[in-house]
Design an enzyme around this catalytic site. Sequence first.
Site, PDB file in Angstrom:
ATOM      1  N   HIS A  32     -91.994 -35.363  -2.293  1.00 14.26           N
ATOM      2  CA  HIS A  32     -91.739 -35.703  -0.874  1.00 14.26           C
ATOM      3  C   HIS A  32     -90.671 -34.776  -0.274  1.00 14.26           C
ATOM      4  O   HIS A  32     -89.978 -35.159   0.660  1.00 14.26           O
ATOM      5  CB  HIS A  32     -91.310 -37.166  -0.711  1.00 14.26           C
ATOM      6  CG  HIS A  32     -92.159 -38.127  -1.478  1.00 14.26           C
ATOM      7  ND1 HIS A  32     -93.281 -38.728  -0.955  1.00 14.26           N
ATOM      8  CD2 HIS A  32     -92.078 -38.562  -2.770  1.00 14.26           C
ATOM      9  CE1 HIS A  32     -93.846 -39.507  -1.867  1.00 14.26           C
ATOM     10  NE2 HIS A  32     -93.140 -39.420  -2.988  1.00 14.26           N
TER      11      HIS A  32
ATOM     12  N   SER B 269     -84.891  -9.076  13.738  1.00 12.79           N
ATOM     13  CA  SER B 269     -85.242  -9.592  15.053  1.00 12.79           C
ATOM     14  C   SER B 269     -84.774  -8.588  16.091  1.00 12.79           C
ATOM     15  O   SER B 269     -83.755  -7.920  15.911  1.00 12.79           O
ATOM     16  CB  SER B 269     -84.551 -10.936  15.266  1.00 12.79           C
ATOM     17  OG  SER B 269     -84.360 -11.175  16.642  1.00 12.79           O
TER      18      SER B 269
ATOM     19  N   GLU C  51     -94.814 -15.340   5.417  1.00 12.45           N
ATOM     20  CA  GLU C  51     -95.312 -16.023   6.620  1.00 12.45           C
ATOM     21  C   GLU C  51     -96.724 -15.569   6.963  1.00 12.45           C
ATOM     22  O   GLU C  51     -97.589 -16.369   7.328  1.00 12.45           O
ATOM     23  CB  GLU C  51     -94.385 -15.749   7.811  1.00 12.45           C
ATOM     24  CG  GLU C  51     -93.055 -16.475   7.714  1.00 12.45           C
ATOM     25  CD  GLU C  51     -92.116 -16.069   8.839  1.00 12.45           C
ATOM     26  OE1 GLU C  51     -91.972 -16.841   9.786  1.00 12.45           O
ATOM     27  OE2 GLU C  51     -91.542 -14.966   8.783  1.00 12.45           O
TER      28      GLU C  51
ATOM     29  N   LYS D 104     -80.647 -11.646  11.849  1.00 13.74           N
ATOM     30  CA  LYS D 104     -81.869 -12.171  11.247  1.00 13.74           C
ATOM     31  C   LYS D 104     -82.482 -11.278  10.172  1.00 13.74           C
ATOM     32  O   LYS D 104     -82.502 -10.073  10.295  1.00 13.74           O
ATOM     33  CB  LYS D 104     -82.943 -12.391  12.341  1.00 13.74           C
ATOM     34  CG  LYS D 104     -82.672 -13.555  13.265  1.00 13.74           C
ATOM     35  CD  LYS D 104     -82.585 -14.901  12.571  1.00 13.74           C
ATOM     36  CE  LYS D 104     -83.953 -15.415  12.158  1.00 13.74           C
ATOM     37  NZ  LYS D 104     -84.783 -15.756  13.320  1.00 13.74           N
TER      38      LYS D 104
END
Length: 460
Positions: free
Chosen positions: A158, A279, A292, A285
């Site tokens: 979970h 970024s 991804e 970043k």
Amino acid sequence: MSQDKTWSGRFNEPVSELVKKYTGSIDFDQRLAKWDIQGSLAHAQMLTQAGVLSSEDLAAIRQGMTEILAEIEAGKIEWSLDLEDVHMNIERRLTDKIGDAGKRLHTGRSRNDQVATDIRLWLRDQISDIQNLIQNLQSALVELAEKNAAVVMPGFTHLQVAQPVSFGHHMLAYVEMLGRDFERMADCRKRVNRMPLGAAALAGTTYPIQREITAELLGFEQICQNSLDAVSDRDFAIEFTAAAGLLMIHLSRLSEELILWMSPRFGFIDIADRFCTGSSIMPQKKNPDVPELVRGKAGRVIGHLSGLLLLMKSQPLAYNKDNQEDKEPLFDTVDTLIDTLRIYADMMRGVTVKPENMRAAVMQGFATATDLADYLVKKGIPFRDSHEVVAQAVRHAEQHGVDLSDLPLDVLQGFSSLVAEDVYEVLTPEGSLNARNHLGGTAPEQVLKQVARWKALLAQ
Ligand code: ARG
């Protein structure tokens, strides 16, 4: 005009430009050229053995095809949309070179059995490449598992800290998944590796063909036994795409974990800079673009699976032009899979593991609570009762902002008089890991056994 189109004699007017573009497949099926030639050469040889073609014709066809192959490899061939697809482009090129022998090649054959043969020959080769790439990725994960067999991380259920596990064990979970993906590929390859050639348009042919000869020449394990089925079904492509989809899902799950683990909130790993991007606005970043994109591309492959299933859904027997639509999804599935497997193995070899952060996360989550419960059971308390005792101890530790292993002996004894000094051996994450020392368990000793097992399997 009758020069341009194979069937034009029957028609009163040429096909419109729009229709030519709409129905043509040369833009994408040209990548089957090599396999188309392979199939044609086997077909020609079989026709010669069957006495349908002369040996002079066969020699001319072989010579012509050798030249065409060289032209293709040199990027010198000009594909023509007027000739619709790769089959007719190659046949025309051959006829331009060798004359009538080229026109005789299509005897006892149709583009329907030809294209089905081409795709199977092509896919068979791709599956072999994919299998090698799966094993290469497995090796990268096994290396990581070996190095980190004794590194403790929180195991989650979970997405809540559940019990300590070895990071190596976690990596090997994916090695198992990929092992099944490999098996699925091998299994699907058996059904890909069956020969439709000889089915001709749909009903077979009146020439005395010997399909066993062609099958042998092309290395097909079996021959499609029904001509209607041979030209019309694409279940082998669907099955492959399903296996590809599952593989992508496995990599998507790992990607999701890598993304979470790289976030400073977890800080479990770092991914080498060459797999990340920055970024344009936020200077701090470092984004995990590769995992991804893998997660995103899994959706793309599943989309192809749905597309191919729907392509077949309402087709009456036998061949329908709908089937021309099988290629782009299939090609894209193969390309996506190959690119993903390649980059993934590289990326995993560039992962930095941060054991301190993993251990700190284990300590925050009372991950050894089950171990304490098991400890009490071994001292004679029924499991349900010990579960409750430990729940009380966890509550106490939480209120005081400490781990179970930080509670002094007298405090622990307050929850159960059966607790003794040896309790601290099971309360450490390392103790918890070592205690699960059985086949399939997370103890470092077991992880190393599995590493050895996989190394032996992968070396075969
Ligand atoms: N380009 C076609 C395909 O990909 C080849 C077979 C065409 N057959 C036909 N009868 N129109 O399926």
